[in-house]
Design an enzyme around this catalytic site. Structure first.
Site, PDB file in Angstrom:
ATOM      1  N   SER A  88      -8.237  -5.491   4.111  1.00 12.35           N
ATOM      2  CA  SER A  88      -8.760  -5.211   2.774  1.00 12.35           C
ATOM      3  C   SER A  88      -9.109  -6.449   1.959  1.00 12.35           C
ATOM      4  CB  SER A  88      -7.768  -4.323   2.008  1.00 12.35           C
ATOM      5  OG  SER A  88      -7.639  -3.063   2.630  1.00 12.35           O
ATOM      6  N   ASN A 132     -10.431  -3.270  -7.057  1.00 14.69           N
ATOM      7  CA  ASN A 132      -9.658  -2.272  -7.811  1.00 14.69           C
ATOM      8  C   ASN A 132     -10.254  -1.957  -9.180  1.00 14.69           C
ATOM      9  OD1 ASN A 132      -6.389  -3.329  -6.551  1.00 14.69           O
ATOM     10  ND2 ASN A 132      -7.803  -1.762  -5.797  1.00 14.69           N
ATOM     11  N   TRP A 133     -11.241  -2.755  -9.631  1.00 16.70           N
ATOM     12  CA  TRP A 133     -11.904  -2.451 -10.895  1.00 16.70           C
ATOM     13  C   TRP A 133     -12.645  -1.112 -10.818  1.00 16.70           C
ATOM     14  CZ3 TRP A 133     -10.740  -4.942 -15.179  1.00 16.70           C
ATOM     15  CH2 TRP A 133     -10.276  -6.256 -15.108  1.00 16.70           C
ATOM     16  N   ARG A 186      -0.039   7.537  -2.948  1.00 19.03           N
ATOM     17  CA  ARG A 186       0.321   8.647  -2.062  1.00 19.03           C
ATOM     18  C   ARG A 186       1.796   9.009  -2.187  1.00 19.03           C
ATOM     19  NH1 ARG A 186      -2.001   6.010   3.148  1.00 19.03           N
ATOM     20  NH2 ARG A 186      -2.189   4.255   1.690  1.00 19.03           N
ATOM     21  N   TRP A 187       2.634   7.992  -2.371  1.00 19.03           N
ATOM     22  CA  TRP A 187       4.067   8.219  -2.575  1.00 19.03           C
ATOM     23  C   TRP A 187       4.290   9.085  -3.812  1.00 19.03           C
ATOM     24  CZ3 TRP A 187       7.576   6.873  -6.433  1.00 19.03           C
ATOM     25  CH2 TRP A 187       8.938   6.881  -6.107  1.00 19.03           C
ATOM     26  N   ASP A 212       0.825  -1.200   0.000  1.00 19.35           N
ATOM     27  CA  ASP A 212       0.000   0.000   0.000  1.00 19.35           C
ATOM     28  C   ASP A 212       0.867   1.262   0.000  1.00 19.35           C
ATOM     29  OD1 ASP A 212      -2.346   1.409  -0.019  1.00 19.35           O
ATOM     30  OD2 ASP A 212      -2.642   1.304   2.148  1.00 19.35           O
ATOM     31  N   GLY A 213       0.363   2.298  -0.665  1.00 14.93           N
ATOM     32  CA  GLY A 213       1.004   3.603  -0.603  1.00 14.93           C
ATOM     33  C   GLY A 213       1.608   4.095  -1.896  1.00 14.93           C
ATOM     34  N   ASN A 214       1.477   3.336  -2.986  1.00 14.29           N
ATOM     35  CA  ASN A 214       2.066   3.766  -4.253  1.00 14.29           C
ATOM     36  C   ASN A 214       1.543   5.127  -4.711  1.00 14.29           C
ATOM     37  OD1 ASN A 214       3.481   1.371  -4.383  1.00 14.29           O
ATOM     38  ND2 ASN A 214       2.090   0.397  -5.837  1.00 14.29           N
ATOM     39  N   ARG A 227       1.511  -4.881   6.195  1.00 15.35           N
ATOM     40  CA  ARG A 227       0.938  -3.816   5.370  1.00 15.35           C
ATOM     41  C   ARG A 227       1.738  -2.538   5.566  1.00 15.35           C
ATOM     42  NH1 ARG A 227      -5.283  -2.493   3.923  1.00 15.35           N
ATOM     43  NH2 ARG A 227      -4.878  -0.721   2.558  1.00 15.35           N
TER      44      ARG A 227
END
Length: 243
Positions: free
Chosen positions: A195, A67-68, A23-24, A19-21, A187
């Site tokens: 999730s 994610n769709w 926001r990064w 997680d965080g791609n 996570r």
């Protein structure tokens, strides 16, 4: 099903919610796709770090059934990264004895993406030095429903006696049927939820949340941090504290 390990041993299996791609990337003023691309480099570091630490199974949450709902261009970017990862890394992983498996439903995936998935699995199916599993188009509830349907069909056709159904049999119908359950569910990015990831398999996993680490920054130092946290836990499996 996992056999409980001894206190302090290196975990067999680590599952990671990467997680965080997005926001990064936002912090750097770049589009989300830039973060996902950097996340692939973190996948490479994670595989290498786990191998160096003696971990044999790594399961990564790559793309969920939820994610769709994301924008079409971001979904396509994620699919393209899977294509590029297989094209760029498959032979190297194969030479290193890594078995690659894609967990999840094939429904909704394009024929070319299914072909890429099958190529990765077929090419590495005889390998056993390390096991890399990518949950792609995967949802824990969807997996449980798919397993229940398969069991119901087997019972309806007479191939399965309903009285035989127990935890071990149910596990055999899951995507992870021949994998040990994760010892650690990790996570990144500071979110505190699983999730819809490996709902059945994580019943006794140790949950570790790395608050200040975005996935694109993940490296061997962060893995060692997680392993130290894991070693400090007392895994009782419903029993009493060991002396």
């Amino acid at each position: 099903m996992t056999t409980p390990d001894s206190q302090g041993q290196t975990p067999q299996h680590i599952a990671i919610i990467m997680d965080g791609n997005g926001r990064w990337a936002k912090q750097k003023g770049r589009p989300r796709a830039f973060g996902h691309k950097a996340g692939v480099d973190a996948v490479r570091r994670a595989v290498r770090a786990c191998g160096n630490a003696g971990v044999r199974y790594l399961t990564l949450f790559g793309f969920s059934t939820e994610n769709w709902r994301r924008p079409a261009e971001e979904i396509e970017a994620l699919f393209e990264l899977l294509r590029r990862f297989v094209d760029a890394d498959l032979e190297k992983l194969h030479k290193e004895g890594v078995r690659v498996r894609i967990l999840g439903s094939r429904e909704g995936l394009s024929p070319d993406l299914i072909s890429i998935i099958e190529r990765a699995e077929v090419r590495t199916r005889e390998n056993s030095a390390f096991f890399l599993n990518v949950a792609f188009n995967y949802g824990g509830r969807d997996e449980l429903v798919r397993a229940a349907k398969a069991i119901a069909k087997a019972a309806k056709s007479g191939d399965l006696d309903p009285d035989q159904i127990n935890e071990e049999l149910y596990s055999s119908f899951l995507d992870t049927s021949d994998l040990p359950d994760p010892d650690i569910l990790l996570r990144t990015s500071g979110e505190y939820r699983i999730s819809n990831f490996l709902l059945w398999q994580c019943a006794y996993s140790e949950f570790i949340f790395l608050d200040n680490v975005m996935w694109p920054d993940f490296d061997e130092t962060h893995l060692q941090m997680a392993l130290e946290i894991y070693a400090s836990r007392d895994r009782r499996y419903g029993g009493v504290k060991r002396a």
